[in-house]
Design a protein around this motif. Structure first.
Motif, short mmCIF file in Angstrom:
data_model
loop_
_atom_site.label_atom_id
_atom_site.label_comp_id
_atom_site.label_asym_id
_atom_site.label_seq_id
_atom_site.Cartn_x
_atom_site.Cartn_y
_atom_site.Cartn_z
N TYR A 85 0.89 -19.51 17.41
CA TYR A 85 1.49 -18.99 16.17
C TYR A 85 1.44 -17.47 16.22
O TYR A 85 0.51 -16.89 16.77
N VAL A 86 2.42 -16.82 15.61
CA VAL A 86 2.43 -15.37 15.46
C VAL A 86 2.64 -15.07 13.98
O VAL A 86 3.60 -15.56 13.39
N GLU A 87 1.75 -14.27 13.42
CA GLU A 87 1.83 -13.98 11.99
C GLU A 87 2.16 -12.50 11.79
O GLU A 87 1.48 -11.63 12.32
N PHE A 88 3.22 -12.26 11.05
CA PHE A 88 3.66 -10.90 10.72
C PHE A 88 3.24 -10.58 9.29
O PHE A 88 3.08 -11.49 8.47
N THR A 89 3.11 -9.30 8.98
CA THR A 89 2.95 -8.87 7.59
C THR A 89 4.11 -7.96 7.24
O THR A 89 4.71 -7.32 8.12
N PHE A 131 15.24 -11.30 9.54
CA PHE A 131 15.01 -12.31 10.58
C PHE A 131 16.03 -13.43 10.51
O PHE A 131 16.47 -13.95 11.54
N THR A 132 16.44 -13.81 9.31
CA THR A 132 17.45 -14.86 9.16
C THR A 132 18.78 -14.40 9.73
O THR A 132 19.42 -15.11 10.52
N GLU A 133 19.22 -13.21 9.33
CA GLU A 133 20.52 -12.71 9.78
C GLU A 133 20.53 -12.39 11.27
O GLU A 133 21.47 -12.74 11.99
N ALA A 134 19.48 -11.75 11.74
CA ALA A 134 19.46 -11.32 13.15
C ALA A 134 19.18 -12.47 14.11
O ALA A 134 19.76 -12.53 15.19
N PHE A 135 18.29 -13.38 13.73
CA PHE A 135 17.80 -14.39 14.67
C PHE A 135 18.08 -15.83 14.27
O PHE A 135 17.83 -16.75 15.04
N GLY A 136 18.54 -16.05 13.04
CA GLY A 136 18.85 -17.40 12.58
C GLY A 136 17.64 -18.24 12.22
O GLY A 136 17.74 -19.47 12.14
N TRP A 137 16.49 -17.62 11.99
CA TRP A 137 15.28 -18.36 11.65
C TRP A 137 15.38 -18.92 10.24
O TRP A 137 16.07 -18.36 9.38
N ASP A 138 14.68 -20.03 9.99
CA ASP A 138 14.60 -20.59 8.64
C ASP A 138 13.13 -20.61 8.21
O ASP A 138 12.25 -20.26 8.99
N TYR A 139 12.88 -21.03 6.98
CA TYR A 139 11.55 -20.85 6.40
C TYR A 139 11.13 -22.02 5.52
O TYR A 139 11.96 -22.69 4.93
N LYS A 187 5.70 -17.05 4.01
CA LYS A 187 6.83 -17.83 4.51
C LYS A 187 6.50 -18.31 5.92
O LYS A 187 6.19 -17.50 6.79
N ASP A 188 6.58 -19.61 6.13
CA ASP A 188 6.39 -20.19 7.46
C ASP A 188 7.73 -20.16 8.17
O ASP A 188 8.74 -20.60 7.63
N ILE A 189 7.77 -19.61 9.39
CA ILE A 189 9.01 -19.44 10.14
C ILE A 189 9.31 -20.69 10.95
O ILE A 189 8.43 -21.22 11.62
N GLY A 190 10.56 -21.14 10.90
CA GLY A 190 11.02 -22.25 11.73
C GLY A 190 12.14 -21.78 12.64
O GLY A 190 12.86 -20.83 12.34
N GLY A 238 5.32 -19.46 13.47
CA GLY A 238 5.10 -18.12 12.96
C GLY A 238 5.17 -18.08 11.46
O GLY A 238 5.58 -19.03 10.80
N GLY A 239 4.78 -16.95 10.92
CA GLY A 239 4.82 -16.77 9.49
C GLY A 239 4.92 -15.30 9.14
O GLY A 239 4.66 -14.43 9.97
N ILE A 240 5.33 -15.07 7.89
CA ILE A 240 5.37 -13.71 7.35
C ILE A 240 4.53 -13.71 6.08
O ILE A 240 4.77 -14.50 5.17
N GLU A 241 3.56 -12.82 6.03
CA GLU A 241 2.71 -12.68 4.86
C GLU A 241 3.01 -11.36 4.17
O GLU A 241 3.14 -10.32 4.83
N ARG A 242 3.14 -11.39 2.85
CA ARG A 242 3.31 -10.14 2.11
C ARG A 242 2.01 -9.36 2.21
O ARG A 242 0.92 -9.88 1.97
#
Length: 113
Positions: free
Chosen positions: A11-15, A26-34, A42-45, A51-55
């Motif tokens: 897993y890779v976690e971004f802030t 990430f959605t527009e550039a890479f097509g990821w969903d959540y 937000k958990d990245i799919g 992966g995930g993004i944490e505020r």
């Protein structure tokens, strides 16, 4: 920890202080969903690895390793010279701890049990 136990990058976690903008990028550039886990996570799919993004305040991405024996891995990390930055805690889906390796990079180790 058994000799057959595995520890692998899982897993890779971004802030991001601008979570919604980061998610939209990430959605527009890479097509990821959540999957939303509340307003601040937000958990990245669809990214090829979990992966995930944490505020929150910016920090380097956190690499999360998965193991099948968290307590034994905690002892191994300490024994190898790792500095524990967050003791074992429970979260939806499992338990984990965080540490810095001797060079200063922070990582986490988690288990589902």
């Amino acid at each position: 920890m058994s000799e057959t136990a595995t520890t692998k990058i899982n897993y890779v976690e971004f802030t991001s202080p601008a979570l919604e903008q980061t998610q939209a990028f990430f959605t527009e550039a890479f097509g990821w969903d959540y999957v939303d886990y509340g307003p601040d996570y937000k958990d990245i799919g669809g990214a090829g690895i979990g992966g995930g993004i944490e505020r929150g305040a910016l920090r380097p991405p956190l690499i999360v390793l998965e193991t099948d024996d968290l307590d034994a891995m905690l002892a191994k990390v300490k024994g190898a010279g790792g500095k524990i930055t967050q003791e074992i805690f429970t979260f939806p889906g499992g338990r984990r701890f965080q540490f810095k390796e001797p060079g200063g990079t922070e990582l986490a180790v988690w288990t589902q049990s």
